[in-house]
Scaffold this active site. Sequence first.
Site, mmCIF file in Angstrom:
data_model
loop_
_atom_site.group_PDB
_atom_site.id
_atom_site.type_symbol
_atom_site.label_atom_id
_atom_site.label_comp_id
_atom_site.label_asym_id
_atom_site.label_seq_id
_atom_site.Cartn_x
_atom_site.Cartn_y
_atom_site.Cartn_z
ATOM 1 N N GLY A 101 -16.316 5.407 -4.009
ATOM 2 C CA GLY A 101 -15.758 5.384 -2.534
ATOM 3 C C GLY A 101 -14.957 4.296 -1.702
ATOM 4 O O GLY A 101 -14.841 4.877 -0.948
ATOM 5 N N GLU A 119 -6.912 10.535 -14.713
ATOM 6 C CA GLU A 119 -6.826 10.832 -13.375
ATOM 7 C C GLU A 119 -5.856 11.623 -12.324
ATOM 8 O O GLU A 119 -6.641 12.632 -11.596
ATOM 9 C CB GLU A 119 -6.762 9.010 -12.620
ATOM 10 C CG GLU A 119 -7.582 9.861 -10.684
ATOM 11 C CD GLU A 119 -8.362 8.535 -10.411
ATOM 12 O OE1 GLU A 119 -9.118 7.623 -10.916
ATOM 13 O OE2 GLU A 119 -8.729 8.779 -9.387
ATOM 14 N N SER A 154 -13.343 4.052 -10.229
ATOM 15 C CA SER A 154 -12.621 5.545 -11.193
ATOM 16 C C SER A 154 -12.053 4.287 -11.959
ATOM 17 O O SER A 154 -11.691 4.837 -12.901
ATOM 18 C CB SER A 154 -11.875 6.185 -9.892
ATOM 19 O OG SER A 154 -11.562 6.115 -9.031
ATOM 20 N N SER A 197 -11.200 1.046 -6.291
ATOM 21 C CA SER A 197 -11.001 1.321 -7.791
ATOM 22 C C SER A 197 -11.524 1.362 -8.770
ATOM 23 O O SER A 197 -11.896 1.361 -9.883
ATOM 24 C CB SER A 197 -9.477 0.264 -8.255
ATOM 25 O OG SER A 197 -8.999 0.577 -7.595
ATOM 26 N N ASP A 243 -3.757 0.659 -9.343
ATOM 27 C CA ASP A 243 -5.610 0.771 -9.762
ATOM 28 C C ASP A 243 -5.698 0.764 -11.314
ATOM 29 O O ASP A 243 -6.607 -0.392 -11.414
ATOM 30 C CB ASP A 243 -6.780 2.012 -9.589
ATOM 31 C CG ASP A 243 -6.127 1.625 -8.325
ATOM 32 O OD1 ASP A 243 -5.794 1.415 -7.174
ATOM 33 O OD2 ASP A 243 -6.383 3.542 -7.321
ATOM 34 N N TYR A 279 -4.358 12.525 1.852
ATOM 35 C CA TYR A 279 -3.644 10.875 0.622
ATOM 36 C C TYR A 279 -1.814 12.477 -0.639
ATOM 37 O O TYR A 279 -0.389 12.171 -0.404
ATOM 38 C CB TYR A 279 -4.299 10.775 -0.830
ATOM 39 C CG TYR A 279 -3.115 10.201 -1.881
ATOM 40 C CD1 TYR A 279 -3.691 8.474 -1.812
ATOM 41 C CD2 TYR A 279 -2.804 10.175 -2.998
ATOM 42 C CE1 TYR A 279 -3.260 7.702 -2.362
ATOM 43 C CE2 TYR A 279 -2.560 10.015 -4.138
ATOM 44 C CZ TYR A 279 -2.417 8.337 -3.747
ATOM 45 O OH TYR A 279 -2.098 7.087 -4.523
ATOM 46 N N GLU A 306 1.324 -1.090 -0.589
ATOM 47 C CA GLU A 306 -0.198 -0.066 0.005
ATOM 48 C C GLU A 306 0.809 1.235 0.003
ATOM 49 O O GLU A 306 1.969 1.355 0.285
ATOM 50 C CB GLU A 306 -0.863 -0.098 1.552
ATOM 51 C CG GLU A 306 -2.145 0.624 1.070
ATOM 52 C CD GLU A 306 -3.223 -0.257 0.085
ATOM 53 O OE1 GLU A 306 -2.980 -0.009 -0.759
ATOM 54 O OE2 GLU A 306 -3.535 -2.043 0.390
ATOM 55 N N HIS A 307 0.861 2.105 -0.757
ATOM 56 C CA HIS A 307 1.310 3.370 -1.113
ATOM 57 C C HIS A 307 2.923 3.590 -1.594
ATOM 58 O O HIS A 307 3.174 4.476 -0.856
ATOM 59 C CB HIS A 307 1.460 4.783 0.560
ATOM 60 C CG HIS A 307 0.004 4.768 0.637
ATOM 61 N ND1 HIS A 307 -0.650 5.818 0.099
ATOM 62 C CD2 HIS A 307 -0.691 4.319 1.597
ATOM 63 C CE1 HIS A 307 -1.711 5.829 0.636
ATOM 64 N NE2 HIS A 307 -2.069 4.740 1.624
ATOM 65 N N GLY A 313 -12.847 2.224 -2.152
ATOM 66 C CA GLY A 313 -11.505 1.629 -1.924
ATOM 67 C C GLY A 313 -11.306 0.815 -2.702
ATOM 68 O O GLY A 313 -9.818 0.192 -3.079
HETATM 69 C C1 GLA Z 1 -4.936 4.394 -3.936
HETATM 70 C C2 GLA Z 1 -4.717 5.323 -5.382
HETATM 71 C C3 GLA Z 1 -3.558 4.192 -5.731
HETATM 72 C C4 GLA Z 1 -2.912 3.846 -4.328
HETATM 73 C C5 GLA Z 1 -3.092 3.517 -3.357
HETATM 74 C C6 GLA Z 1 -3.221 3.143 -1.976
HETATM 75 O O1 GLA Z 1 -6.055 3.519 -4.039
HETATM 76 O O2 GLA Z 1 -5.415 5.042 -6.554
HETATM 77 O O3 GLA Z 1 -2.733 4.352 -6.534
HETATM 78 O O4 GLA Z 1 -1.635 4.474 -4.003
HETATM 79 O O5 GLA Z 1 -4.485 4.231 -3.050
HETATM 80 O O6 GLA Z 1 -1.978 1.805 -1.656
#
Ligand code: GLA
Length: 402
Positions: free
Chosen positions: A138, A176, A144, A142, A188, A237, A51-52, A140
């Site tokens: 919304g 995006e 979008s 994906s 994503d 973010y 993540e991140h 988490g």
């Molecule tokens: C969101 C972003 C991704 C990624 C995650 C965290 O989903 O769209 O690009 O950074 O957060 O892992």
Amino acid sequence: MKKPADKKEIPLENISDIETKKLAEKALKEIKEEGEIFISSAPGRVNLIGEHTDYNLGLVMPMAINLRTVIVGRKTKNGKIKIISINKNEEKEVDSDKITPQKNWADYFLGPIYLMQKRYKLKIEGLEMIVNSSIPMGGGLSSSASCEISTIKLISAMFNLKIPPKEVAVLGRKAENEFVGVPCGIMDQMASVFGKENKSMLVNCKNLKVEYIDLPENWSFLVCDSGVKHSLGSSEYSKRKAECEEALRILRKNFGVESLSSANIKMLEKIKDIMPEKIFKRAKFVIEENQRVKEAKKYIKEKNKEKIFKLFLESQLGLKNLYEVSCREIDILIEIAWSFKNIIGARMTGGGFGGNIIAIVEKGKEKEFSDYIKEEYRTKTGIETSVRVVKPSSGAWAIKLT
Ligand code: GLA
């Protein structure tokens, strides 16, 4: 125009994906004209671990899921781009030669079209697109990215463009970042393009190489919705991204590294004293999380449940204490998942501040787990969680239907 009653049935028998078929059937009812009709379908994703790390040019391990965004569309000649959303029960229309951000849901479709017009010099006279998605917005998962990728696939099929898959993902992210205005990484969009049945992907976000990981057949994947999405998510973010850039600046000056993902803990420890504590914590999380992705690959292959449990737990605690992107509801939901006696692993998935958690249980335990987490979460927070079993699924595609 023919009356709807005279319309020919549009054949869907060549579409084997049940989810797409279901979504398409409803969308096709909105098409009022006959002629060439195209369809595209793009999945959402859960991130198993990593993540991140994507915007730090590191490793991620998402899997595409069987929740999808389907678009049926046709060319028109009226100079308009019309997008109808079944989910929102709304439609938006803009001039096809003057596409600008509308600051609403239509931007996830208009952004890719705008970029494709510019990049491939497309002459679009007009379009009608009907969108139907089973990905919660919304949450988490994906939704979008799936809209962007589905759009790019649809337009590619309509205008006969052969865009290499990595370019599709890059274009989706660009839409995006630059049109919608969200500074996300590439995970994503890569997941939505490259998904495969029964597999997760190990994506190297530096060079966009994808390695497929077989998932144990007797593991079941569930997403549980915390029911909240805190609005500070998007501003936090951007802050995290900036903090990572600050950490990289200091690390680069001292060790010449090109990204946080190519730094290691020893380097970080050496410069601890000259780094603000918060920046140190962010960098520590990213370096450790990147390492966890490599370990996850090994432990999934070995089907090592104990190690996976520990890795997911460490990832979650890092997100909570070092990266500080969890929230009260997610913490509660995760604790409940961890306390289930047959849990294999659980952690939040996506950017944070609410949304869904991913939980892995053995096949056959889904109902027991679902009843347990629903009941406990309701008692502890008063919030109803929706639990969905998700399957690792194939990536985006588009074809001409008629
Ligand atoms: C969101 C972003 C991704 C990624 C995650 C965290 O989903 O769209 O690009 O950074 O957060 O892992």
